[in-house]
Design a protein around this motif. Structure first.
Motif, PDB file in Angstrom:
ATOM      1  N   UNK A   1       1.087  -1.397   0.285  1.00 26.98           N
ATOM      2  CA  UNK A   1       0.343   0.143   0.095  1.00 26.98           C
ATOM      3  C   UNK A   1       0.433   1.111  -0.159  1.00 26.98           C
ATOM      4  N   UNK A   2       1.666   1.548   0.977  1.00 28.17           N
ATOM      5  CA  UNK A   2       2.442   2.416   0.931  1.00 28.17           C
ATOM      6  C   UNK A   2       3.393   2.342  -0.916  1.00 28.17           C
ATOM      7  N   UNK A   3       3.917   1.383  -1.050  1.00 22.56           N
ATOM      8  CA  UNK A   3       4.937   1.904  -3.184  1.00 22.56           C
ATOM      9  C   UNK A   3       3.651   2.301  -3.620  1.00 22.56           C
ATOM     10  N   UNK A   4       2.275   1.944  -3.582  1.00 23.20           N
ATOM     11  CA  UNK A   4       1.511   2.618  -3.885  1.00 23.20           C
ATOM     12  C   UNK A   4       1.189   3.727  -3.916  1.00 23.20           C
ATOM     13  N   UNK A   5       0.739   4.061  -2.845  1.00 21.57           N
ATOM     14  CA  UNK A   5       1.075   5.136  -2.330  1.00 21.57           C
ATOM     15  C   UNK A   5       1.936   6.495  -3.169  1.00 21.57           C
ATOM     16  N   UNK A   6       3.568   5.424  -3.158  1.00 15.52           N
ATOM     17  CA  UNK A   6       4.194   6.629  -3.595  1.00 15.52           C
ATOM     18  C   UNK A   6       3.968   6.507  -4.651  1.00 15.52           C
ATOM     19  N   UNK A   7       3.874   5.672  -5.595  1.00 18.70           N
ATOM     20  CA  UNK A   7       4.170   6.317  -6.604  1.00 18.70           C
ATOM     21  C   UNK A   7       2.781   7.045  -7.327  1.00 18.70           C
TER      22      UNK A   7
ATOM     23  N   UNK B   1       9.440   6.936   3.004  1.00 18.93           N
ATOM     24  CA  UNK B   1       9.431   6.693   4.757  1.00 18.93           C
ATOM     25  C   UNK B   1       8.521   7.769   5.287  1.00 18.93           C
ATOM     26  N   UNK B   2       8.153   9.170   4.497  1.00 17.85           N
ATOM     27  CA  UNK B   2       7.218   9.563   4.985  1.00 17.85           C
ATOM     28  C   UNK B   2       5.696   8.821   5.022  1.00 17.85           C
ATOM     29  N   UNK B   3       5.198   9.347   3.908  1.00 18.36           N
ATOM     30  CA  UNK B   3       4.122   8.157   3.988  1.00 18.36           C
ATOM     31  C   UNK B   3       3.918   7.050   5.595  1.00 18.36           C
ATOM     32  N   UNK B   4       4.869   6.137   5.564  1.00 20.68           N
ATOM     33  CA  UNK B   4       4.992   4.863   7.039  1.00 20.68           C
ATOM     34  C   UNK B   4       4.826   6.072   8.244  1.00 20.68           C
ATOM     35  N   UNK B   5       5.832   6.861   8.656  1.00 24.18           N
ATOM     36  CA  UNK B   5       5.322   7.088   9.641  1.00 24.18           C
ATOM     37  C   UNK B   5       4.301   8.013   9.771  1.00 24.18           C
ATOM     38  N   UNK B   6       3.728   8.730   8.640  1.00 29.66           N
ATOM     39  CA  UNK B   6       2.109   9.227   8.579  1.00 29.66           C
ATOM     40  C   UNK B   6       1.409   7.893   9.667  1.00 29.66           C
ATOM     41  N   UNK B   7       1.611   7.571   8.022  1.00 30.41           N
ATOM     42  CA  UNK B   7       0.508   5.633   8.587  1.00 30.41           C
ATOM     43  C   UNK B   7       1.137   5.128  10.382  1.00 30.41           C
TER      44      UNK B   7
ATOM     45  N   UNK C   1       2.368   7.587  12.885  1.00 32.02           N
ATOM     46  CA  UNK C   1       1.398   8.457  14.064  1.00 32.02           C
ATOM     47  C   UNK C   1      -0.523   8.176  13.547  1.00 32.02           C
ATOM     48  N   UNK C   2      -0.923   7.937  13.110  1.00 26.79           N
ATOM     49  CA  UNK C   2      -2.288   8.356  12.388  1.00 26.79           C
ATOM     50  C   UNK C   2      -3.099   6.851  13.314  1.00 26.79           C
ATOM     51  N   UNK C   3      -2.468   5.841  12.872  1.00 28.82           N
ATOM     52  CA  UNK C   3      -2.647   4.563  13.624  1.00 28.82           C
ATOM     53  C   UNK C   3      -2.856   5.097  15.830  1.00 28.82           C
ATOM     54  N   UNK C   4      -2.070   5.649  16.430  1.00 29.46           N
ATOM     55  CA  UNK C   4      -0.918   5.325  17.588  1.00 29.46           C
ATOM     56  C   UNK C   4      -2.532   6.599  17.478  1.00 29.46           C
ATOM     57  N   UNK C   5      -2.670   7.517  16.954  1.00 25.45           N
ATOM     58  CA  UNK C   5      -3.416   8.173  17.674  1.00 25.45           C
ATOM     59  C   UNK C   5      -5.388   7.846  18.573  1.00 25.45           C
ATOM     60  N   UNK C   6      -6.362   6.636  17.830  1.00 27.84           N
ATOM     61  CA  UNK C   6      -6.786   6.271  18.561  1.00 27.84           C
ATOM     62  C   UNK C   6      -7.004   4.842  19.124  1.00 27.84           C
TER      63      UNK C   6
END
Length: 182
Positions: free
Chosen positions: A30-36, A62-68, A70-75
């Motif tokens: 998924x991260x690779x797809x979003x990257x491209x 790398x940034x998308x993985x960090x965002x993911x 962070x977003x997963x840790x919020x709730x």
């Protein structure tokens, strides 16, 4: 070199790197797809240099993985949450136990009533935001619009949009502070 060729050249290495860095295989895909997708959106600004695009792809991933992460840790869902007005002003209940202590020992399973409670709290928190902050925040977070698009739509500067989003986040953080698990 077109995007398809770049994808074939870079995607396997990027996927392997993401998996080796701790992502699951499906998450890495998924991260690779979003990257491209991001690279495809920038395709007119890119040069045909594969090494430059490769570096860009790894940075984006790398940034998308960090965002993911962070977003997963919020709730964090807990077994029971009380309304803020049920607690005494100091944040402690009648038996003297703080909300944070009660939440840290609570069952972490999610039930329908907890989801409903969170929905009501979020709805009430959004209602407390001033309309201009609520508009900027919802366009950015929920509508996934860019700062520039929001500025164009609302007729204000990009910097003012950023300020409004920041203030909305801070206000929501204050309103929902009792939901934070530390």
């Amino acid at each position: 070199m077109n995007i398809e060729e770049l994808y074939r050249a870079i995607a396997p290495r990027l996927t392997n790197w993401l998996v080796a860095s701790g992502s699951s295989y499906h998450e890495a895909c998924d991260l690779v797809q979003n990257t491209f997708l991001k690279i495809w959106k920038m395709r007119d600004d890119l040069h045909d240099d594969e090494s430059a695009v490769s570096g860009l792809a790894f940075t984006i991933a790398r940034n998308l993985r960090k965002n993911l992460a962070r977003d997963n840790a919020r709730l964090t869902f807990v077994g029971e949450i009380r309304d803020a007005d049920e607690d005494e002003p100091g944040g402690a209940s009648a038996d003297g136990e703080s909300l944070a202590a009660r939440l840290s020992t609570a069952d972490t399973s999610q039930s329908g009533s907890d989801a409903e409670y969170l929905r009501r709290r979020l709805t009430a928190a959004f209602a407390k935001l001033p309309p201009i902050l609520r508009e900027a925040y919802t366009l950015f977070q929920i509508g996934e619009m860019s700062i520039r698009d929001i500025a164009n739509q609302t007729g204000v500067s990009e910097n003012l949009v950023k300020v409004r989003i920041f203030r909305a986040k801070e206000k929501l953080r204050e309103i929902l502070a009792d939901l934070r698990v530390t």
